[in-house]
Design an enzyme around this catalytic site. Structure first.
Site, mmCIF file in Angstrom:
data_model
loop_
_atom_site.group_PDB
_atom_site.id
_atom_site.type_symbol
_atom_site.label_atom_id
_atom_site.label_comp_id
_atom_site.label_asym_id
_atom_site.label_seq_id
_atom_site.Cartn_x
_atom_site.Cartn_y
_atom_site.Cartn_z
ATOM 1 N N HIS A 271 0.835 -1.206 0.000
ATOM 2 C CA HIS A 271 0.000 0.000 0.000
ATOM 3 C C HIS A 271 0.873 1.261 0.000
ATOM 4 O O HIS A 271 0.685 2.160 -0.823
ATOM 5 C CB HIS A 271 -0.904 -0.032 1.245
ATOM 6 C CG HIS A 271 -1.817 1.132 1.403
ATOM 7 N ND1 HIS A 271 -3.175 1.053 1.189
ATOM 8 C CD2 HIS A 271 -1.585 2.412 1.775
ATOM 9 C CE1 HIS A 271 -3.737 2.217 1.422
ATOM 10 N NE2 HIS A 271 -2.774 3.069 1.779
ATOM 11 N N GLU A 272 1.826 1.325 0.920
ATOM 12 C CA GLU A 272 2.633 2.543 1.047
ATOM 13 C C GLU A 272 3.564 2.741 -0.145
ATOM 14 O O GLU A 272 3.791 3.873 -0.585
ATOM 15 C CB GLU A 272 3.445 2.504 2.349
ATOM 16 C CG GLU A 272 2.611 2.382 3.608
ATOM 17 C CD GLU A 272 1.522 3.436 3.727
ATOM 18 O OE1 GLU A 272 1.724 4.574 3.250
ATOM 19 O OE2 GLU A 272 0.461 3.133 4.294
ATOM 20 N N HIS B 174 1.803 4.240 -3.004
ATOM 21 C CA HIS B 174 1.662 5.691 -2.835
ATOM 22 C C HIS B 174 2.825 6.470 -3.431
ATOM 23 O O HIS B 174 2.681 7.679 -3.713
ATOM 24 C CB HIS B 174 1.602 6.029 -1.341
ATOM 25 C CG HIS B 174 0.238 6.016 -0.756
ATOM 26 N ND1 HIS B 174 -0.831 6.689 -1.299
ATOM 27 C CD2 HIS B 174 -0.236 5.438 0.386
ATOM 28 C CE1 HIS B 174 -1.897 6.522 -0.531
ATOM 29 N NE2 HIS B 174 -1.572 5.763 0.491
ATOM 30 N N GLU C 257 -5.694 7.244 -1.414
ATOM 31 C CA GLU C 257 -5.942 6.130 -0.506
ATOM 32 C C GLU C 257 -6.771 5.006 -1.131
ATOM 33 O O GLU C 257 -6.509 3.832 -0.889
ATOM 34 C CB GLU C 257 -6.608 6.639 0.777
ATOM 35 C CG GLU C 257 -5.797 7.688 1.526
ATOM 36 C CD GLU C 257 -4.416 7.180 1.967
ATOM 37 O OE1 GLU C 257 -4.164 5.961 1.868
ATOM 38 O OE2 GLU C 257 -3.600 8.012 2.392
#
Length: 893
Positions: free
Chosen positions: A327-328, A331, A350
């Site tokens: 997830h990060e 980003h 997000e």
């Protein structure tokens, strides 16, 4: 297109209004700042000693002034401004600075107008350390560390800046720190100089263009661990240097996470077709951190527990690392390389990272079945999205209090599920081409929902229709509810479909709402299973099943469980689907179960009818389907049964549904078993031991928990209970062992720096349901230096689960409201949940509104939290009223 033009017009009107207000000097810009002054470079020098109560610094901002003005608006919150001046050309203008709004708007006023042109602003300031936001101090091991969390509004508490996503420029960061401390920041270190008095000056490479909320640094006695270089990949010809940053003595625990980070990053590069956008990558294991992780460019911060798993860790912990890291790292492209323009579009960051993180995690770890996790998140979001007070994915942000509310399941899970739904409809490869097009068009800049949606819709066969459909999901709240009937009277079988908004019993929301629903329909045609896509619009529509050779045996209107919508089938179709449950795709079984629980929530299914469906779900292969409806039995037991005897009889019948599944799994892990089996065992063991109070399961968990605590004469054995079961074992041991067990757990807690074990021990100490021990658990919260701030909820959370313990917890929240608000900031709104647990009457809703409405008026996220909690209590009351007196039998209906 029309919707795009409307948004462009609205933005132009908004900016014009801001400019007019600025020119008149009549209004403080509590939303987006005017674009009269736009920064082009920020040079930030900070003097940080973690042993002190705050830091000092200077900010030099190079900017362009569009038109002459005597007032400049920036952000700064709780800062002491020592001096401020602007220089335009050869002339210097002293500035008078004041904070003019609680959100942290700074007004900088010059006695004579600043001319248009290139300007430099110099501001000297002091800043106190924050509470888990901005620059803040932690002391996990007796040593002092400073680290940061800037999103969403923390940067303004650390330094003066243009603190909103649309202002995106390079940063030059210099940190002056004690000579023996480590200093890290977004960019790689370029120079270190010794200074008099035991200080050193560390200079970091200028960053790429970043918004203020992605600025990050850390100072203290950190361990710095070299990870493996991430080898060249595609267009990236140089390796990426990877490091781990952890509290003193903890760096060695990052071996697993550092070893697996490169494969995640390389998989993302391959998907995007764009090299990792930054100069280096540090993973920082934060000893105290409110969020799970934060995607700061080049310096990603994680809760330390997420960075410390290894091969012996629980399945949940290892999957949490893979999922959070994916997830990060996603980003770094979505959010960092391309940044949303304003907080109303935070789903672009997000929701995308939720969808993309699951995709990459599942690609690298197929045994994790992350597609099921994404679906489960979507179903969870539908709960909040069923409220009349729910918000839109693309929700207007009125002021700073609304920003915190945007970081919720609607943004993350609904946003991610919407992307997955349109990916299924458009096609995976075409969808990826749209993503790549969007990223390349907006790299190093800002973008909007319209930019992404138009890039994706442009890859479809009907861009205008797909764009309208996509906007219908992000620009209006609620969950679509499609009703489906099969008509085989014509030459071609057809589905008659109607749609409205899903509304639970007691809801004040209007059902009169429609979407453009991209449906994937699967159906049984003889011995074959066929699928057909359809973009369904309007209240009524008809879809001909053009490939069908006969009248379908069954129809699944949410093929592969890919759609963010709920469905209801005609009685004949529902019976056929029930009979063919084993023929469905595994995700389809989960949405079939959700259609039953949703019907129960809407009042079209009785409690007995729901209970009769549970055995079919309990035997499903997928653990999320097997446990569907389990929560509803807990609600029934608490709210629909009048006495303990009736409750015990009800629990026995519920246990009979799930016991065969637990017996097959056993109470101990098996060598080589599937990860899903381990996770399902954990869920079922907790359900039987804690919720159903099953004597056999409790006895075994108590035995193991006592061994972990060392209560039977031997030394504590932390591995006596399997890692996936240790939390439940400890909880049972504390409930059965009373003060002696509490003493042992507290002793272990005080001696440990292991974040996972600490949380397990605290959680167990909070579920004793013994008044004197509950009071001891609450007292830990305010013992100076004992709890990390992210441990406050585990320390008291278990007291929410029992009706007898809730009043004392509410009294405690009342008595310590101010202290808790300060310690929990910026998540102070969560106190509403501590107070409201178990409330299920209109009178309690009224009382909560009266008590917390004023308290939460100026708390970030507070007003919406109160509104939604009050509504949820009223819906619970309506559900209770509608079901009271109905039988709770388990016979097939």
């Amino acid at each position: 297109m029309h919707l795009l033009r409307r948004r462009a017009l609205a933005l132009a009107v908004s900016l014009a209004a801001c400019a007019a207000a600025h020119a008149a000097g009549s209004a403080v810009p509590t939303g987006p700042l005017p674009r009269t002054v736009v920064p082009s470079l920020v040079q930030l020098e900070l003097r940080i000693d973690p042993k002190q109560a705050g830091m000092s610094g200077t900010t030099r901002i190079q900017a362009d002034i569009a038109e002459s003005t005597d007032t400049v608006w920036m952000h700064g919150r709780g800062l002491t401004i020592r001096s401020a001046r602007a220089r335009v050309g050869k002339k210097t203008f002293p500035l008078r600075v004041s904070q003019v709004d609680p959100s942290g708007v700074l007004q900088l006023v010059s006695s004579s107008p600043l001319p248009a042109g290139k300007a430099t602003f110099d501001i000297a300031f002091d800043a106190p350390y924050g509470e888990l936001q901005g620059a803040y101090k932690v002391k996990p091991d007796g040593r002092d560390y400073v680290m940061t969390q800037m999103e969403p509004l923390g940067a303004r508490t650390a330094f003066p800046s243009f603190d909103e996503p649309s202002f995106k420029q390079p940063w030059e960061v210099t940190l002056i720190v004690p000579k023996d401390d480590v200093a890290v920041a977004n960019g790689p270190e370029t120079k270190t100089e010794a200074l008099p008095g035991g200080w050193k000056k560390v200079t970091f490479k200028r960053t790429q263009a970043l918004p203020s909320y992605l600025v990050a640094f850390a100072v203290g006695p950190w361990d710095v661990v070299q990870g493996p270089d991430i080898a060249p990949n595609g267009d990236r010809t140089a390796p990426i240097h990877l490091r781990g940053i952890a509290a003193k003595g903890q760096g060695g625990r990052m071996a697993y996470s550092l070893a697996h980070t490169p494969e995640i990053l390389r998989a993302l590069e391959s998907y995007f077709g764009i090299a990792y956008p930054f100069d280096k990558l540090d993973n920082l294991a934060a000893p105290d951190f409110w969020a799970g992780a934060m995607e700061n460019a080049g310096l990603i911060v994680y809760r330390d527990s997420l960075m410390f798993p290894d091969q012996t860790s629980s399945v949940g912990r290892r999957q949490s690392f893979w999922g959070t890291s994916s997830h990060e790292l996603a980003h770094q492209w979505f959010g960092d390389l391309v940044t949303t323009r304003w907080w109303d579009d935070i789903w672009l960051n997000e929701g995308f990272a939720t969808w993309m993180g699951n995709k990459i995690h599942g690609q690298l770890q197929p045994q994790a079945h992350t597609d099921r996790g994404l679906l489960e998140g979507a179903i969870g979001a539908m709960g909040a999205d069923s409220l009349a007070s729910t918000r839109r994915v693309h929700e207007p942000i009125r002021d700073y209090r609304d920003i915190e509310s945007a970081f919720d399941g609607i943004t993350y899970q609904k946003g991610g599920a919407t992307l997955a739904m349109f990916e299924r409809y458009i096609g995976e490869e075409k969808f990826r081409q749209g993503i790549r097009k969007y990223l390349k068009a907006h790299a190093r800049g800002n973008a909007t929902s319209a930019d992404l949606i138009n890039a994706l819709a442009g890859q479809s066969d009907d861009p205008a229709a797909v764009s309208r459909a996509f906007f219908s999901f992000i620009d209006q709240p609620g969950v679509p509810y499609v009703s489906v009937n099969l008509d085989c009277t014509g030459k071609v079988p057809a589905l008659d479909i109607s749609q409205q908004r899903y509304v639970p019993i007691g809801s004040t929301a209007s059902a009169d709402q429609t979407w453009g629903v991209p449906m994937t329909i699967r159906y049984a045609d003889g011995n074959s299973v066929r699928e057909q896509k359809a973009l369904v619009t309007g209240k009524q529509s008809r879809v001909e099943l053009v490939q069908a050779g006969s009248c379908p045996k069954w129809v699944m209107p949410n093929g592969y469980g890919a759609g963010y919508y709920r469905f209801a089938l005609s009685p004949t179709l529902q019976a056929a689907l029930n009979d063919s449950f084993d023929s469905l795709d595994q995700r389809e079984q989960r949405v079939a179960a959700d259609s039953v629980t949703a019907a129960y929530g809407a009042g079209t299914l009785t409690p007995s009818q729901l209970l009769a469906a549970l055995p079919r779900f309990a035997n499903a292969d997928v653990r999320q389907t097997a446990t569907a409806g389990m929560t509803a039995t807990g609600w029934m037991g608490e709210h629909l049964l009048a006495d303990d005897k009736a409750r015990e009889a009800f629990h026995a019948k519920v246990a009979a549904i799930y016991r065969p599944r637990l017996d097959r799994l056993g109470l101990s892990p098996k060598v080589g078993e599937a990860e899903d089996d381990a996770l399902l065992r954990s869920t079922l063991v907790e359900f039987f031991a804690i919720d159903l109070k099953d004597a056999t399961v409790r006895a075994e968990m108590n035995r193991l928990g006592r061994q972990v605590l060392g209560l039977d004469g031997a030394a504590p054995q932390l591995d006596a209970a399997a890692r996936d079961l240790r939390d439940t074992a400890l909880a049972v041991a504390l409930q059965e062992g009373g003060a002696t067990a509490f003493d042992a757990a507290e002793k272990q807690f005080r001696a440990s720096q292991d974040a996972v074990l600490r949380t397990e021990l605290l959680s167990a100490m909070s579920v004793t349901h013994v008044p004197a021990l509950d009071a001891r658990a609450r007292a830990l919260v305010f013992e100076k230096g004992l709890l990390r701030r992210n441990e406050i909820f585990p320390a008291v959370g278990g007291q929410l689960s029992d009706a007898a313990t809730r009043p004392a917890l509410r009294d405690w929240v009342d008595a310590h409201f101010g202290e808790l608000e300060a310690r929990l900031a910026p998540a102070g709104a969560a106190m509403v949940n501590l107070y409201s647990a178990g409330m299920c009457s209109d009178a309690e809703a009224d009382a909560l509104q009266a008590k917390f409405g004023p308290r939460m008026e100026k708390v970030e996220g507070g007003p919406r939290e109160v509104e939604q909690t009050v509504e949820a209590i009223r819906l619970c009351a309506a559900q209770k009223q509608a079901r009271t007196g109905l039988p709770l039998d388990f016979a097939k209906r």
